[in-house]
Design an enzyme around this catalytic site. Structure first.
Site, PDB file in Angstrom:
ATOM      1  N   HIS A  11      18.921  86.688  51.617  1.00  0.00           N
ATOM      2  CA  HIS A  11      17.761  85.864  51.767  1.00  0.00           C
ATOM      3  C   HIS A  11      16.855  86.995  52.252  1.00  0.00           C
ATOM      4  O   HIS A  11      16.925  87.679  52.589  1.00  0.00           O
ATOM      5  CB  HIS A  11      18.060  85.084  53.268  1.00  0.00           C
ATOM      6  CG  HIS A  11      16.688  84.625  53.418  1.00  0.00           C
ATOM      7  ND1 HIS A  11      16.752  83.522  52.056  1.00  0.00           N
ATOM      8  CD2 HIS A  11      16.018  84.026  53.858  1.00  0.00           C
ATOM      9  CE1 HIS A  11      15.809  82.546  52.841  1.00  0.00           C
ATOM     10  NE2 HIS A  11      15.346  82.962  53.584  1.00  0.00           N
ATOM     11  N   HIS A  13      12.602  87.787  50.761  1.00  0.00           N
ATOM     12  CA  HIS A  13      11.268  87.149  50.232  1.00  0.00           C
ATOM     13  C   HIS A  13      10.423  88.509  50.180  1.00  0.00           C
ATOM     14  O   HIS A  13       9.762  89.038  50.572  1.00  0.00           O
ATOM     15  CB  HIS A  13      10.543  86.323  50.652  1.00  0.00           C
ATOM     16  CG  HIS A  13      11.607  84.787  51.817  1.00  0.00           C
ATOM     17  ND1 HIS A  13      11.139  84.187  50.932  1.00  0.00           N
ATOM     18  CD2 HIS A  13      11.570  84.712  52.408  1.00  0.00           C
ATOM     19  CE1 HIS A  13      11.820  82.483  51.841  1.00  0.00           C
ATOM     20  NE2 HIS A  13      11.678  83.399  52.841  1.00  0.00           N
ATOM     21  N   ARG A  33       2.630  82.340  58.989  1.00  0.00           N
ATOM     22  CA  ARG A  33       2.596  81.557  58.500  1.00  0.00           C
ATOM     23  C   ARG A  33       1.443  81.554  57.451  1.00  0.00           C
ATOM     24  O   ARG A  33       1.079  81.743  56.001  1.00  0.00           O
ATOM     25  CB  ARG A  33       3.936  80.141  58.494  1.00  0.00           C
ATOM     26  CG  ARG A  33       3.551  79.652  56.809  1.00  0.00           C
ATOM     27  CD  ARG A  33       3.955  78.278  57.056  1.00  0.00           C
ATOM     28  NE  ARG A  33       3.406  77.804  57.035  1.00  0.00           N
ATOM     29  CZ  ARG A  33       3.371  75.405  57.546  1.00  0.00           C
ATOM     30  NH1 ARG A  33       4.571  74.970  56.866  1.00  0.00           N
ATOM     31  NH2 ARG A  33       2.281  74.689  57.834  1.00  0.00           N
ATOM     32  N   TYR A  72       9.650  81.162  45.410  1.00  0.00           N
ATOM     33  CA  TYR A  72       8.677  79.331  45.404  1.00  0.00           C
ATOM     34  C   TYR A  72       7.354  79.455  45.020  1.00  0.00           C
ATOM     35  O   TYR A  72       6.796  78.450  45.094  1.00  0.00           O
ATOM     36  CB  TYR A  72       8.527  79.292  46.887  1.00  0.00           C
ATOM     37  CG  TYR A  72       8.004  80.266  48.195  1.00  0.00           C
ATOM     38  CD1 TYR A  72       7.446  79.412  48.171  1.00  0.00           C
ATOM     39  CD2 TYR A  72       9.227  80.379  48.666  1.00  0.00           C
ATOM     40  CE1 TYR A  72       6.888  80.560  48.865  1.00  0.00           C
ATOM     41  CE2 TYR A  72       9.372  81.398  50.602  1.00  0.00           C
ATOM     42  CZ  TYR A  72       7.335  81.656  50.400  1.00  0.00           C
ATOM     43  OH  TYR A  72       7.163  81.748  51.108  1.00  0.00           O
ATOM     44  N   HIS A 183      16.502  76.749  53.339  1.00  0.00           N
ATOM     45  CA  HIS A 183      16.308  77.081  55.002  1.00  0.00           C
ATOM     46  C   HIS A 183      16.953  76.150  55.820  1.00  0.00           C
ATOM     47  O   HIS A 183      16.811  74.477  55.489  1.00  0.00           O
ATOM     48  CB  HIS A 183      14.562  76.782  54.792  1.00  0.00           C
ATOM     49  CG  HIS A 183      13.889  78.285  54.683  1.00  0.00           C
ATOM     50  ND1 HIS A 183      13.320  78.076  53.712  1.00  0.00           N
ATOM     51  CD2 HIS A 183      14.408  79.182  54.350  1.00  0.00           C
ATOM     52  CE1 HIS A 183      12.532  79.542  53.445  1.00  0.00           C
ATOM     53  NE2 HIS A 183      13.442  80.325  53.842  1.00  0.00           N
ATOM     54  N   GLU A 186      15.460  76.119  61.603  1.00  0.00           N
ATOM     55  CA  GLU A 186      14.974  76.968  61.609  1.00  0.00           C
ATOM     56  C   GLU A 186      14.047  77.773  63.117  1.00  0.00           C
ATOM     57  O   GLU A 186      13.733  78.260  63.708  1.00  0.00           O
ATOM     58  CB  GLU A 186      13.743  78.494  60.292  1.00  0.00           C
ATOM     59  CG  GLU A 186      13.156  79.521  61.215  1.00  0.00           C
ATOM     60  CD  GLU A 186      12.695  80.541  59.647  1.00  0.00           C
ATOM     61  OE1 GLU A 186      11.695  81.706  60.442  1.00  0.00           O
ATOM     62  OE2 GLU A 186      12.344  79.813  58.885  1.00  0.00           O
ATOM     63  N   HIS A 220      19.441  80.447  57.993  1.00  0.00           N
ATOM     64  CA  HIS A 220      18.975  80.883  59.577  1.00  0.00           C
ATOM     65  C   HIS A 220      19.560  79.577  60.746  1.00  0.00           C
ATOM     66  O   HIS A 220      20.309  80.543  61.482  1.00  0.00           O
ATOM     67  CB  HIS A 220      17.925  80.343  59.996  1.00  0.00           C
ATOM     68  CG  HIS A 220      16.528  81.282  58.886  1.00  0.00           C
ATOM     69  ND1 HIS A 220      16.534  82.415  59.123  1.00  0.00           N
ATOM     70  CD2 HIS A 220      15.208  80.562  58.004  1.00  0.00           C
ATOM     71  CE1 HIS A 220      15.603  83.080  58.393  1.00  0.00           C
ATOM     72  NE2 HIS A 220      15.194  81.785  57.576  1.00  0.00           N
ATOM     73  N   ASP A 271      15.448  88.487  54.891  1.00  0.00           N
ATOM     74  CA  ASP A 271      14.363  87.627  54.476  1.00  0.00           C
ATOM     75  C   ASP A 271      12.843  88.166  55.010  1.00  0.00           C
ATOM     76  O   ASP A 271      13.104  88.183  53.753  1.00  0.00           O
ATOM     77  CB  ASP A 271      14.339  86.697  56.603  1.00  0.00           C
ATOM     78  CG  ASP A 271      13.018  85.466  56.057  1.00  0.00           C
ATOM     79  OD1 ASP A 271      13.225  85.356  54.914  1.00  0.00           O
ATOM     80  OD2 ASP A 271      13.530  85.098  57.321  1.00  0.00           O
TER      81      ASP A 271
END
Length: 369
Positions: A11, A13, A33, A72, A183, A186, A220, A271
Protein backbone atom coordinates in the site's frame (compact mmCIF):
# COMPACT_ATOMS: atom_id res chain seq x y z
CA UNK A 1 25.81 -11.20 2.77
CA UNK A 2 22.67 -13.02 3.88
CA UNK A 3 20.06 -13.68 1.18
CA UNK A 4 16.38 -13.19 2.12
CA UNK A 5 13.18 -12.87 0.05
CA UNK A 6 12.55 -9.47 -1.50
CA UNK A 7 9.80 -7.36 0.06
CA UNK A 8 6.36 -6.41 -1.21
CA UNK A 9 5.04 -2.96 -0.33
CA UNK A 10 1.30 -3.52 -0.62
CA UNK A 11 0.00 0.00 0.00
CA UNK A 12 1.70 3.14 -1.30
CA UNK A 13 0.70 6.67 -2.21
CA UNK A 14 3.91 7.66 -3.99
CA UNK A 15 3.19 11.39 -4.10
CA UNK A 16 2.86 11.53 -0.30
CA UNK A 17 6.65 11.13 -0.19
CA UNK A 18 6.87 14.90 -0.69
CA UNK A 19 5.05 15.39 2.63
CA UNK A 20 7.73 13.69 4.70
CA UNK A 21 8.81 15.93 7.55
CA UNK A 22 6.61 18.85 6.46
CA UNK A 23 3.22 18.39 8.14
CA UNK A 24 4.08 16.73 11.44
CA UNK A 25 2.42 19.58 13.35
CA UNK A 26 -1.05 18.76 11.98
CA UNK A 27 -3.27 17.85 14.92
CA UNK A 28 -5.24 14.98 13.35
CA UNK A 29 -5.63 12.86 10.27
CA UNK A 30 -8.14 15.36 8.89
CA UNK A 31 -5.84 18.40 9.15
CA UNK A 32 -3.03 16.32 7.65
CA UNK A 33 -5.39 15.52 4.77
CA UNK A 34 -5.77 19.23 3.99
CA UNK A 35 -2.00 19.46 3.45
CA UNK A 36 -2.05 16.32 1.32
CA UNK A 37 -4.83 17.75 -0.84
CA UNK A 38 -2.78 20.90 -1.44
CA UNK A 39 0.01 18.71 -2.81
CA UNK A 40 -2.39 16.61 -4.90
CA UNK A 41 -3.68 19.79 -6.51
CA UNK A 42 -0.36 20.70 -8.16
CA UNK A 43 0.56 17.36 -9.71
CA UNK A 44 0.64 16.72 -13.44
CA UNK A 45 1.86 13.61 -15.28
CA UNK A 46 5.45 14.86 -15.59
CA UNK A 47 5.78 15.90 -11.95
CA UNK A 48 4.07 12.72 -10.72
CA UNK A 49 6.50 10.68 -12.81
CA UNK A 50 9.53 12.46 -11.31
CA UNK A 51 8.29 12.09 -7.74
CA UNK A 52 7.18 8.47 -8.17
CA UNK A 53 10.43 7.49 -9.88
CA UNK A 54 12.47 8.84 -6.98
CA UNK A 55 10.17 7.19 -4.44
CA UNK A 56 10.25 3.83 -6.21
CA UNK A 57 14.05 4.03 -6.48
CA UNK A 58 14.12 4.51 -2.72
CA UNK A 59 11.88 1.45 -2.35
CA UNK A 60 14.14 -0.61 -4.60
CA UNK A 61 17.13 0.37 -2.50
CA UNK A 62 15.18 -0.77 0.59
CA UNK A 63 14.72 -4.25 -0.88
CA UNK A 64 11.16 -3.80 -2.18
CA UNK A 65 10.52 -5.47 -5.54
CA UNK A 66 6.72 -5.12 -5.83
CA UNK A 67 4.57 -2.12 -4.96
CA UNK A 68 0.82 -1.70 -4.74
CA UNK A 69 0.17 1.91 -5.78
CA UNK A 70 -3.23 3.10 -4.54
CA UNK A 71 -3.85 5.66 -7.27
CA UNK A 72 -6.67 8.20 -7.28
CA UNK A 73 -5.33 11.47 -8.78
CA UNK A 74 -6.70 10.69 -12.23
CA UNK A 75 -7.65 13.93 -14.01
CA UNK A 76 -6.70 17.57 -14.56
CA UNK A 77 -7.19 20.07 -11.70
CA UNK A 78 -10.54 21.16 -13.18
CA UNK A 79 -11.73 17.55 -13.19
CA UNK A 80 -11.56 17.09 -16.96
CA UNK A 81 -9.74 14.01 -18.24
CA UNK A 82 -6.36 14.42 -19.88
CA UNK A 83 -6.24 13.77 -23.63
CA UNK A 84 -4.94 10.36 -22.58
CA UNK A 85 -7.48 9.47 -19.84
CA UNK A 86 -4.94 7.30 -18.00
CA UNK A 87 -2.03 9.74 -18.26
CA UNK A 88 -1.45 9.84 -14.51
CA UNK A 89 -1.56 6.06 -14.18
CA UNK A 90 0.79 5.70 -17.12
CA UNK A 91 3.22 8.07 -15.38
CA UNK A 92 3.28 5.79 -12.33
CA UNK A 93 3.86 2.69 -14.45
CA UNK A 94 6.70 4.39 -16.33
CA UNK A 95 8.25 5.51 -13.03
CA UNK A 96 8.16 1.96 -11.62
CA UNK A 97 9.76 0.56 -14.74
CA UNK A 98 12.60 3.09 -14.60
CA UNK A 99 13.14 2.20 -10.95
CA UNK A 100 13.13 -1.53 -11.82
CA UNK A 101 10.27 -2.38 -9.48
CA UNK A 102 7.07 -4.27 -10.31
CA UNK A 103 3.84 -2.31 -9.88
CA UNK A 104 0.25 -3.23 -9.23
CA UNK A 105 -1.58 -0.06 -10.15
CA UNK A 106 -4.64 -0.08 -7.92
CA UNK A 107 -6.79 2.28 -9.94
CA UNK A 108 -9.11 3.80 -7.37
CA UNK A 109 -12.80 4.66 -7.69
CA UNK A 110 -13.52 7.94 -5.88
CA UNK A 111 -16.92 9.52 -6.53
CA UNK A 112 -18.00 11.48 -3.44
CA UNK A 113 -16.68 13.76 -0.69
CA UNK A 114 -18.67 11.87 1.93
CA UNK A 115 -22.08 10.32 2.38
CA UNK A 116 -24.39 12.35 0.15
CA UNK A 117 -21.71 14.94 -0.65
CA UNK A 118 -20.47 15.83 -4.14
CA UNK A 119 -16.70 16.06 -4.75
CA UNK A 120 -15.30 19.51 -4.09
CA UNK A 121 -12.00 21.29 -4.64
CA UNK A 122 -9.13 18.99 -5.49
CA UNK A 123 -11.44 15.98 -5.20
CA UNK A 124 -12.72 16.83 -8.69
CA UNK A 125 -9.41 15.38 -9.93
CA UNK A 126 -10.26 12.05 -8.37
CA UNK A 127 -13.71 11.31 -9.75
CA UNK A 128 -14.91 9.72 -12.98
CA UNK A 129 -18.51 10.67 -12.18
CA UNK A 130 -19.91 7.16 -11.94
CA UNK A 131 -18.60 3.70 -11.18
CA UNK A 132 -19.46 2.62 -14.73
CA UNK A 133 -17.32 5.43 -16.20
CA UNK A 134 -14.48 4.53 -13.83
CA UNK A 135 -14.73 0.86 -14.89
CA UNK A 136 -14.63 1.75 -18.59
CA UNK A 137 -11.45 3.79 -18.12
CA UNK A 138 -9.61 1.28 -15.94
CA UNK A 139 -10.60 -1.75 -18.02
CA UNK A 140 -9.07 -0.04 -21.06
CA UNK A 141 -5.82 0.37 -19.14
CA UNK A 142 -5.94 -3.25 -17.96
CA UNK A 143 -6.32 -4.55 -21.51
CA UNK A 144 -3.21 -2.62 -22.56
CA UNK A 145 -1.04 -4.28 -19.90
CA UNK A 146 -2.58 -7.76 -19.95
CA UNK A 147 0.15 -10.40 -19.88
CA UNK A 148 2.96 -8.06 -18.76
CA UNK A 149 5.31 -9.57 -16.17
CA UNK A 150 6.00 -6.35 -14.30
CA UNK A 151 2.61 -4.59 -14.34
CA UNK A 152 -0.74 -5.63 -12.90
CA UNK A 153 -3.78 -3.38 -13.17
CA UNK A 154 -5.98 -3.83 -10.13
CA UNK A 155 -8.90 -1.90 -8.71
CA UNK A 156 -9.66 -0.08 -5.49
CA UNK A 157 -12.51 1.48 -3.59
CA UNK A 158 -11.14 4.56 -1.91
CA UNK A 159 -13.50 4.22 1.06
CA UNK A 160 -17.16 3.92 1.91
CA UNK A 161 -17.21 7.72 2.16
CA UNK A 162 -16.01 8.08 -1.43
CA UNK A 163 -18.12 5.49 -3.27
CA UNK A 164 -21.91 5.61 -2.80
CA UNK A 165 -23.64 2.49 -1.54
CA UNK A 166 -25.46 1.86 -4.81
CA UNK A 167 -22.19 1.85 -6.78
CA UNK A 168 -19.99 -0.32 -4.58
CA UNK A 169 -21.08 -3.53 -6.28
CA UNK A 170 -20.12 -2.14 -9.70
CA UNK A 171 -16.56 -1.60 -8.53
CA UNK A 172 -16.44 -5.01 -6.86
CA UNK A 173 -17.56 -6.70 -10.09
CA UNK A 174 -15.09 -4.94 -12.37
CA UNK A 175 -11.99 -6.96 -13.32
CA UNK A 176 -13.12 -9.81 -11.09
CA UNK A 177 -9.82 -11.71 -11.34
CA UNK A 178 -7.58 -8.75 -10.40
CA UNK A 179 -6.59 -7.55 -6.94
CA UNK A 180 -9.17 -5.32 -5.23
CA UNK A 181 -8.10 -3.07 -2.36
CA UNK A 182 -10.09 -0.74 -0.11
CA UNK A 183 -9.35 1.67 2.73
CA UNK A 184 -11.58 0.59 5.60
CA UNK A 185 -12.15 1.77 9.19
CA UNK A 186 -8.96 3.81 9.38
CA UNK A 187 -10.63 6.46 11.55
CA UNK A 188 -13.44 6.32 14.16
CA UNK A 189 -15.12 9.23 12.35
CA UNK A 190 -15.40 7.10 9.21
CA UNK A 191 -17.20 4.38 11.18
CA UNK A 192 -19.53 6.84 12.89
CA UNK A 193 -20.49 8.50 9.59
CA UNK A 194 -21.11 5.15 7.92
CA UNK A 195 -23.31 3.88 10.74
CA UNK A 196 -25.26 7.15 10.81
CA UNK A 197 -25.84 7.02 7.04
CA UNK A 198 -26.47 3.30 6.54
CA UNK A 199 -26.90 1.63 9.92
CA UNK A 200 -23.90 -0.58 9.11
CA UNK A 201 -20.18 -0.59 9.77
CA UNK A 202 -17.94 -0.04 6.73
CA UNK A 203 -16.95 -3.73 6.68
CA UNK A 204 -20.59 -4.81 6.76
CA UNK A 205 -21.57 -2.31 4.06
CA UNK A 206 -18.80 -3.59 1.80
CA UNK A 207 -19.84 -7.18 2.53
CA UNK A 208 -23.34 -6.31 1.33
CA UNK A 209 -21.80 -5.27 -2.02
CA UNK A 210 -19.81 -8.50 -2.36
CA UNK A 211 -16.43 -6.86 -1.80
CA UNK A 212 -14.84 -9.38 0.58
CA UNK A 213 -13.27 -12.34 -1.23
CA UNK A 214 -9.83 -14.01 -1.18
CA UNK A 215 -8.60 -11.47 -3.79
CA UNK A 216 -9.54 -8.46 -1.67
CA UNK A 217 -7.28 -6.47 0.64
CA UNK A 218 -8.68 -4.39 3.51
CA UNK A 219 -6.21 -1.56 4.09
CA UNK A 220 -5.75 -0.35 7.70
CA UNK A 221 -8.77 -2.15 9.26
CA UNK A 222 -7.92 -0.36 12.49
CA UNK A 223 -11.26 0.18 14.23
CA UNK A 224 -13.21 -3.05 13.81
CA UNK A 225 -16.03 -4.73 15.68
CA UNK A 226 -15.92 -8.43 16.51
CA UNK A 227 -18.36 -9.08 13.66
CA UNK A 228 -16.12 -7.13 11.27
CA UNK A 229 -13.16 -9.32 12.17
CA UNK A 230 -15.20 -12.48 11.58
CA UNK A 231 -16.36 -11.25 8.16
CA UNK A 232 -12.84 -10.50 6.97
CA UNK A 233 -11.50 -13.75 8.35
CA UNK A 234 -14.30 -15.89 6.94
CA UNK A 235 -13.70 -14.36 3.49
CA UNK A 236 -9.97 -15.18 3.87
CA UNK A 237 -9.25 -11.64 2.69
CA UNK A 238 -5.90 -9.95 2.99
CA UNK A 239 -5.49 -7.18 5.56
CA UNK A 240 -2.75 -4.62 4.91
CA UNK A 241 -1.36 -2.90 8.00
CA UNK A 242 0.78 0.23 7.53
CA UNK A 243 2.10 0.69 11.08
CA UNK A 244 4.46 3.63 10.57
CA UNK A 245 1.76 5.71 8.86
CA UNK A 246 -0.94 4.58 11.27
CA UNK A 247 1.28 5.76 14.11
CA UNK A 248 2.31 9.01 12.40
CA UNK A 249 -1.33 9.93 11.73
CA UNK A 250 -2.51 8.85 15.19
CA UNK A 251 -4.89 6.34 13.60
CA UNK A 252 -4.64 3.69 16.30
CA UNK A 253 -3.53 0.07 16.61
CA UNK A 254 -5.45 -2.50 14.59
CA UNK A 255 -6.45 -5.99 15.84
CA UNK A 256 -3.78 -7.91 13.95
CA UNK A 257 -3.88 -11.03 16.10
CA UNK A 258 -7.68 -11.29 16.08
CA UNK A 259 -7.70 -10.91 12.30
CA UNK A 260 -5.00 -13.54 11.84
CA UNK A 261 -6.76 -15.97 14.15
CA UNK A 262 -10.05 -15.42 12.28
CA UNK A 263 -8.46 -16.39 8.95
CA UNK A 264 -7.36 -13.09 7.38
CA UNK A 265 -3.89 -12.86 5.83
CA UNK A 266 -1.54 -10.06 6.88
CA UNK A 267 0.35 -7.90 4.39
CA UNK A 268 2.30 -4.68 4.93
CA UNK A 269 2.57 -1.25 3.31
CA UNK A 270 4.41 2.05 3.65
CA UNK A 271 1.26 4.08 2.79
CA UNK A 272 2.26 7.76 3.11
CA UNK A 273 5.97 6.86 2.73
CA UNK A 274 6.95 8.74 5.87
CA UNK A 275 9.26 5.73 6.26
CA UNK A 276 10.28 3.34 3.47
CA UNK A 277 11.54 0.39 5.45
CA UNK A 278 9.69 -2.94 5.46
CA UNK A 279 11.74 -4.15 8.41
CA UNK A 280 10.27 -1.27 10.39
CA UNK A 281 6.72 -2.03 9.19
CA UNK A 282 7.02 -5.72 10.07
CA UNK A 283 8.54 -5.11 13.50
CA UNK A 284 5.94 -2.49 14.32
CA UNK A 285 3.09 -5.01 14.01
CA UNK A 286 4.59 -6.96 16.90
CA UNK A 287 5.77 -3.89 18.82
CA UNK A 288 2.36 -2.22 18.64
CA UNK A 289 0.77 -5.43 19.89
CA UNK A 290 3.20 -5.45 22.82
CA UNK A 291 2.31 -1.85 23.67
CA UNK A 292 -1.40 -2.63 23.43
CA UNK A 293 -1.41 -5.87 25.45
CA UNK A 294 1.73 -5.80 27.59
CA UNK A 295 2.68 -9.25 26.23
CA UNK A 296 5.58 -10.14 23.93
CA UNK A 297 5.56 -12.71 21.16
CA UNK A 298 2.16 -12.44 19.48
CA UNK A 299 3.93 -12.53 16.10
CA UNK A 300 6.97 -14.65 15.28
CA UNK A 301 9.71 -13.54 12.92
CA UNK A 302 8.66 -16.28 10.51
CA UNK A 303 5.05 -15.04 10.40
CA UNK A 304 6.15 -11.46 9.77
CA UNK A 305 8.61 -12.48 7.04
CA UNK A 306 5.71 -14.25 5.32
CA UNK A 307 3.52 -11.13 5.55
CA UNK A 308 6.28 -8.86 4.25
CA UNK A 309 7.24 -11.10 1.35
CA UNK A 310 5.28 -14.09 -0.03
CA UNK A 311 1.79 -13.11 1.12
CA UNK A 312 2.37 -9.52 0.09
CA UNK A 313 3.47 -10.37 -3.45
CA UNK A 314 0.52 -12.74 -3.83
CA UNK A 315 -1.96 -10.05 -2.76
CA UNK A 316 -0.63 -7.88 -5.62
CA UNK A 317 -0.90 -10.64 -8.21
CA UNK A 318 2.81 -11.48 -8.32
CA UNK A 319 4.95 -14.46 -7.33
CA UNK A 320 7.94 -13.94 -5.06
CA UNK A 321 10.86 -12.48 -7.05
CA UNK A 322 14.59 -12.91 -6.51
CA UNK A 323 16.16 -12.55 -3.11
CA UNK A 324 17.87 -9.48 -1.71
CA UNK A 325 21.06 -9.41 0.33
CA UNK A 326 21.57 -8.06 3.83
CA UNK A 327 24.97 -6.83 4.98
CA UNK A 328 27.06 -9.10 7.20
CA UNK A 329 27.40 -6.29 9.73
CA UNK A 330 24.00 -7.37 11.13
CA UNK A 331 24.93 -10.19 13.49
CA UNK A 332 21.99 -12.32 14.64
CA UNK A 333 21.29 -15.92 15.57
CA UNK A 334 20.00 -16.62 12.07
CA UNK A 335 18.32 -15.29 8.94
CA UNK A 336 14.85 -15.20 10.51
CA UNK A 337 16.11 -13.05 13.36
CA UNK A 338 17.33 -10.40 10.91
CA UNK A 339 13.77 -9.13 10.98
CA UNK A 340 14.26 -7.94 14.57
CA UNK A 341 17.57 -6.19 13.91
CA UNK A 342 18.03 -5.00 10.32
CA UNK A 343 16.82 -1.83 8.63
CA UNK A 344 16.43 -0.75 5.03
CA UNK A 345 19.94 0.73 5.25
CA UNK A 346 21.36 -2.79 5.58
CA UNK A 347 20.01 -3.94 2.19
CA UNK A 348 22.77 -4.21 -0.39
CA UNK A 349 22.37 -1.60 -3.11
CA UNK A 350 23.74 1.53 -4.72
CA UNK A 351 22.17 4.80 -3.48
CA UNK A 352 23.84 6.84 -6.23
CA UNK A 353 21.66 9.70 -7.50
CA UNK A 354 18.59 8.81 -5.41
CA UNK A 355 19.08 11.82 -3.14
CA UNK A 356 19.33 14.11 -6.16
CA UNK A 357 16.19 12.62 -7.70
CA UNK A 358 14.24 13.11 -4.48
CA UNK A 359 15.49 16.64 -3.92
CA UNK A 360 14.61 17.73 -7.44
CA UNK A 361 11.11 16.22 -7.42
CA UNK A 362 10.15 17.35 -3.92
CA UNK A 363 11.42 20.91 -4.48
CA UNK A 364 9.40 21.08 -7.70
CA UNK A 365 6.26 20.06 -5.81
CA UNK A 366 6.58 22.66 -3.11
CA UNK A 367 7.57 25.39 -5.56
CA UNK A 368 4.11 24.87 -7.10
CA UNK A 369 2.23 24.71 -3.79
Amino acid sequence: MTAVPAFANCHSHAFHRALRGRVTGADSFWSWRDQMYALAGVLDPDLLFELARATYCEMNLAGIRSVGEFHYVHHQPNGRPYDEPNAMGEALIAAAREADIRITLLDTCYLAAGFGKAPEGVQRRFTDGTADAWATRVESLASKYAGEDDVVIGSAIHSVRAVPRDQLATVAAAMSDAPLHVHVSEQPAENAECIAATGMTPVALLAEAGVWTPRTTAVHATHLTTDDVVMLGTAHSYVCFCPTTEAELADGIGPSVALRDAGARLTLGSDSNTVIDMFAEARAVEMHERLSTGIRGAWTADQLWLAATTTGHESLGFVVPDTIEIADTIRTAGAEELLWAATAADVEGDPTDIADLLESAIDACWDRV
